[in-house]
Design a protein around this motif. Structure first.
Motif, PDB file in Angstrom:
ATOM      1  N   LEU A  73       0.795  -1.229   0.000  1.00  0.00           N
ATOM      2  CA  LEU A  73       0.000   0.000   0.000  1.00  0.00           C
ATOM      3  C   LEU A  73       0.824   1.275   0.000  1.00  0.00           C
ATOM      4  O   LEU A  73       0.340   2.312  -0.459  1.00  0.00           O
ATOM      5  CB  LEU A  73      -0.944   0.004   1.202  1.00  0.00           C
ATOM      6  N   THR A  74       2.035   1.231   0.507  1.00  0.00           N
ATOM      7  CA  THR A  74       2.849   2.450   0.549  1.00  0.00           C
ATOM      8  C   THR A  74       3.826   2.554  -0.619  1.00  0.00           C
ATOM      9  O   THR A  74       4.346   3.634  -0.877  1.00  0.00           O
ATOM     10  CB  THR A  74       3.647   2.539   1.870  1.00  0.00           C
ATOM     11  N   GLU A  75       4.064   1.436  -1.338  1.00  0.00           N
ATOM     12  CA  GLU A  75       5.071   1.451  -2.397  1.00  0.00           C
ATOM     13  C   GLU A  75       4.491   1.367  -3.801  1.00  0.00           C
ATOM     14  O   GLU A  75       4.974   2.041  -4.716  1.00  0.00           O
ATOM     15  CB  GLU A  75       6.059   0.283  -2.243  1.00  0.00           C
ATOM     16  N   ALA A  76       3.517   0.508  -4.015  1.00  0.00           N
ATOM     17  CA  ALA A  76       2.974   0.276  -5.353  1.00  0.00           C
ATOM     18  C   ALA A  76       2.139   1.477  -5.790  1.00  0.00           C
ATOM     19  O   ALA A  76       1.595   2.204  -4.949  1.00  0.00           O
ATOM     20  CB  ALA A  76       2.123  -0.992  -5.362  1.00  0.00           C
ATOM     21  N   PRO A  77       2.003   1.678  -7.094  1.00  0.00           N
ATOM     22  CA  PRO A  77       1.093   2.730  -7.554  1.00  0.00           C
ATOM     23  C   PRO A  77      -0.302   2.511  -6.952  1.00  0.00           C
ATOM     24  O   PRO A  77      -0.732   1.369  -6.752  1.00  0.00           O
ATOM     25  CB  PRO A  77       1.085   2.539  -9.076  1.00  0.00           C
ATOM     26  N   VAL A  78      -1.002   3.581  -6.675  1.00  0.00           N
ATOM     27  CA  VAL A  78      -2.264   3.524  -5.944  1.00  0.00           C
ATOM     28  C   VAL A  78      -3.253   2.538  -6.558  1.00  0.00           C
ATOM     29  O   VAL A  78      -3.804   1.690  -5.845  1.00  0.00           O
ATOM     30  CB  VAL A  78      -2.891   4.933  -5.803  1.00  0.00           C
ATOM     31  N   ALA A  79      -3.509   2.624  -7.842  1.00  0.00           N
ATOM     32  CA  ALA A  79      -4.516   1.749  -8.461  1.00  0.00           C
ATOM     33  C   ALA A  79      -4.097   0.282  -8.362  1.00  0.00           C
ATOM     34  O   ALA A  79      -4.939  -0.595  -8.131  1.00  0.00           O
ATOM     35  CB  ALA A  79      -4.748   2.152  -9.915  1.00  0.00           C
ATOM     36  N   ILE A  80      -2.821   0.009  -8.514  1.00  0.00           N
ATOM     37  CA  ILE A  80      -2.328  -1.373  -8.426  1.00  0.00           C
ATOM     38  C   ILE A  80      -2.430  -1.870  -6.985  1.00  0.00           C
ATOM     39  O   ILE A  80      -2.888  -2.990  -6.732  1.00  0.00           O
ATOM     40  CB  ILE A  80      -0.890  -1.469  -8.965  1.00  0.00           C
ATOM     41  N   ALA A  81      -2.012  -1.047  -6.037  1.00  0.00           N
ATOM     42  CA  ALA A  81      -2.098  -1.428  -4.620  1.00  0.00           C
ATOM     43  C   ALA A  81      -3.550  -1.667  -4.218  1.00  0.00           C
ATOM     44  O   ALA A  81      -3.853  -2.630  -3.508  1.00  0.00           O
ATOM     45  CB  ALA A  81      -1.463  -0.357  -3.742  1.00  0.00           C
ATOM     46  N   ALA A 115      -6.847  -2.433  14.867  1.00  0.00           N
ATOM     47  CA  ALA A 115      -6.653  -0.981  14.805  1.00  0.00           C
ATOM     48  C   ALA A 115      -5.428  -0.633  13.965  1.00  0.00           C
ATOM     49  O   ALA A 115      -5.450   0.332  13.193  1.00  0.00           O
ATOM     50  CB  ALA A 115      -6.523  -0.414  16.213  1.00  0.00           C
ATOM     51  N   GLU A 116      -4.376  -1.405  14.089  1.00  0.00           N
ATOM     52  CA  GLU A 116      -3.168  -1.160  13.283  1.00  0.00           C
ATOM     53  C   GLU A 116      -3.455  -1.405  11.800  1.00  0.00           C
ATOM     54  O   GLU A 116      -3.027  -0.639  10.941  1.00  0.00           O
ATOM     55  CB  GLU A 116      -2.015  -2.046  13.761  1.00  0.00           C
ATOM     56  N   GLN A 117      -4.187  -2.455  11.501  1.00  0.00           N
ATOM     57  CA  GLN A 117      -4.540  -2.720  10.108  1.00  0.00           C
ATOM     58  C   GLN A 117      -5.426  -1.607   9.557  1.00  0.00           C
ATOM     59  O   GLN A 117      -5.253  -1.170   8.419  1.00  0.00           O
ATOM     60  CB  GLN A 117      -5.224  -4.080   9.986  1.00  0.00           C
ATOM     61  N   SER A 118      -6.341  -1.134  10.372  1.00  0.00           N
ATOM     62  CA  SER A 118      -7.210  -0.042   9.969  1.00  0.00           C
ATOM     63  C   SER A 118      -6.396   1.229   9.711  1.00  0.00           C
ATOM     64  O   SER A 118      -6.651   1.954   8.742  1.00  0.00           O
ATOM     65  CB  SER A 118      -8.265   0.198  11.044  1.00  0.00           C
ATOM     66  N   ARG A 119      -5.412   1.478  10.561  1.00  0.00           N
ATOM     67  CA  ARG A 119      -4.543   2.645  10.375  1.00  0.00           C
ATOM     68  C   ARG A 119      -3.811   2.564   9.041  1.00  0.00           C
ATOM     69  O   ARG A 119      -3.685   3.561   8.321  1.00  0.00           O
ATOM     70  CB  ARG A 119      -3.539   2.748  11.528  1.00  0.00           C
ATOM     71  N   ARG A 120      -3.354   1.371   8.679  1.00  0.00           N
ATOM     72  CA  ARG A 120      -2.653   1.194   7.402  1.00  0.00           C
ATOM     73  C   ARG A 120      -3.576   1.531   6.230  1.00  0.00           C
ATOM     74  O   ARG A 120      -3.147   2.168   5.258  1.00  0.00           O
ATOM     75  CB  ARG A 120      -2.126  -0.231   7.273  1.00  0.00           C
ATOM     76  N   LEU A 121      -4.830   1.124   6.319  1.00  0.00           N
ATOM     77  CA  LEU A 121      -5.776   1.451   5.252  1.00  0.00           C
ATOM     78  C   LEU A 121      -6.103   2.940   5.229  1.00  0.00           C
ATOM     79  O   LEU A 121      -6.231   3.537   4.161  1.00  0.00           O
ATOM     80  CB  LEU A 121      -7.053   0.632   5.407  1.00  0.00           C
ATOM     81  N   ASP A 122      -6.239   3.541   6.406  1.00  0.00           N
ATOM     82  CA  ASP A 122      -6.475   4.987   6.467  1.00  0.00           C
ATOM     83  C   ASP A 122      -5.332   5.745   5.799  1.00  0.00           C
ATOM     84  O   ASP A 122      -5.558   6.703   5.050  1.00  0.00           O
ATOM     85  CB  ASP A 122      -6.611   5.460   7.917  1.00  0.00           C
ATOM     86  N   THR A 123      -4.111   5.327   6.068  1.00  0.00           N
ATOM     87  CA  THR A 123      -2.929   5.952   5.472  1.00  0.00           C
ATOM     88  C   THR A 123      -2.947   5.795   3.955  1.00  0.00           C
ATOM     89  O   THR A 123      -2.609   6.717   3.213  1.00  0.00           O
ATOM     90  CB  THR A 123      -1.636   5.354   6.077  1.00  0.00           C
ATOM     91  N   PHE A 124      -3.367   4.619   3.490  1.00  0.00           N
ATOM     92  CA  PHE A 124      -3.462   4.386   2.053  1.00  0.00           C
ATOM     93  C   PHE A 124      -4.508   5.300   1.411  1.00  0.00           C
ATOM     94  O   PHE A 124      -4.271   5.890   0.353  1.00  0.00           O
ATOM     95  CB  PHE A 124      -3.784   2.915   1.762  1.00  0.00           C
ATOM     96  N   VAL A 125      -5.673   5.416   2.035  1.00  0.00           N
ATOM     97  CA  VAL A 125      -6.715   6.287   1.490  1.00  0.00           C
ATOM     98  C   VAL A 125      -6.226   7.739   1.464  1.00  0.00           C
ATOM     99  O   VAL A 125      -6.458   8.463   0.486  1.00  0.00           O
ATOM    100  CB  VAL A 125      -8.040   6.132   2.283  1.00  0.00           C
ATOM    101  N   GLN A 126      -5.512   8.160   2.482  1.00  0.00           N
ATOM    102  CA  GLN A 126      -4.916   9.505   2.504  1.00  0.00           C
ATOM    103  C   GLN A 126      -3.939   9.662   1.329  1.00  0.00           C
ATOM    104  O   GLN A 126      -3.947  10.670   0.628  1.00  0.00           O
ATOM    105  CB  GLN A 126      -4.182   9.743   3.828  1.00  0.00           C
ATOM    106  N   ARG A 127      -3.123   8.644   1.117  1.00  0.00           N
ATOM    107  CA  ARG A 127      -2.161   8.669   0.000  1.00  0.00           C
ATOM    108  C   ARG A 127      -2.906   8.777  -1.331  1.00  0.00           C
ATOM    109  O   ARG A 127      -2.509   9.546  -2.211  1.00  0.00           O
ATOM    110  CB  ARG A 127      -1.298   7.405   0.035  1.00  0.00           C
ATOM    111  N   ALA A 128      -3.987   8.019  -1.482  1.00  0.00           N
ATOM    112  CA  ALA A 128      -4.757   8.067  -2.725  1.00  0.00           C
ATOM    113  C   ALA A 128      -5.295   9.477  -2.967  1.00  0.00           C
ATOM    114  O   ALA A 128      -5.268   9.977  -4.104  1.00  0.00           O
ATOM    115  CB  ALA A 128      -5.897   7.051  -2.678  1.00  0.00           C
ATOM    116  N   ARG A 129      -5.756  10.114  -1.911  1.00  0.00           N
ATOM    117  CA  ARG A 129      -6.247  11.485  -2.073  1.00  0.00           C
ATOM    118  C   ARG A 129      -5.098  12.442  -2.372  1.00  0.00           C
ATOM    119  O   ARG A 129      -5.198  13.284  -3.266  1.00  0.00           O
ATOM    120  CB  ARG A 129      -7.013  11.953  -0.842  1.00  0.00           C
TER     121      ARG A 129
END
Length: 182
Positions: A73-81, A115-129
């Protein structure tokens, strides 16, 4: 662990997840019967339904953790991740249909992991935006809720769709439904 013991444990956990999601009061004996193992096999491994439920939660969290890692989620292009995540998490959602809200109430360790897994997804959604894939005027919490509902809805309401097809629909709907105009 012997191969047959590992198979039995996997059967008990998956059957337990399914039956406990349908009826949280399902007995260990009923789970054993549905899993095709002897009742004593289950009782020897799990003293209580709550112990089995905790093991189910841990198995679900382990599976979700692998999906998050493999999605990159932090390395791959957003659509691919996003596609990797959706394609991986849909089978996990189908295999482990237990209510994570119950997990939060009953198991502090599981809650911390969730909660940690949820945080990772929140960070990904922030990155997508941040990278322009999501509209800036859509609240992040809403975008995340939409993603979660898309995954859950397609996993449970469209069980005949295989994971890649389902992931295609999730990604397309998520990025076009709350996506930035391009």
């Amino acid at each position: 662990m012997r191969a047959d013991a590992a198979r039995n444990l996997a059967a008990v956990l998956r059957t337990g997840a399914r039956l406990l999601a349908e009826d949280p009061s399902t007995s260990l004996s009923a789970i054993a019967s549905a899993a095709g193992v002897d009742r004593t096999t289950v009782h020897r491994r799990f003293a209580t339904r709550e112990a089995l439920l905790s093991a189910v939660f841990q198995a679900k969290l382990d599976s979700a953790e692998r999906v998050l890692d493999e999605a990159r989620l932090t390395e791959a292009p957003v659509a691919i991740a996003l596609h990797r995540y959706a394609e991986g998490i849909i089978p996990v959602t189908r295999a482990w249909p237990v209510d994570t809200r119950r997990m939060m109430r009953d198991d502090p360790t599981a809650d911390s992991r969730r909660a940690e897994q949820s945080r990772r997804l929140d960070t990904f959604v922030q990155r997508a935006r941040d990278e322009g894939y999501l509209r800036a005027d859509v609240p992040l919490a809403w975008a995340r809720a939409v993603l979660d509902q898309l995954v859950d809805g397609i996993a449970h309401r469209f069980p005949d769709l295989d994971a890649p097809q389902a992931a295609d629909l999730v990604v397309d709907t998520f990025l076009r439904g709350v996506g930035a105009a391009q």
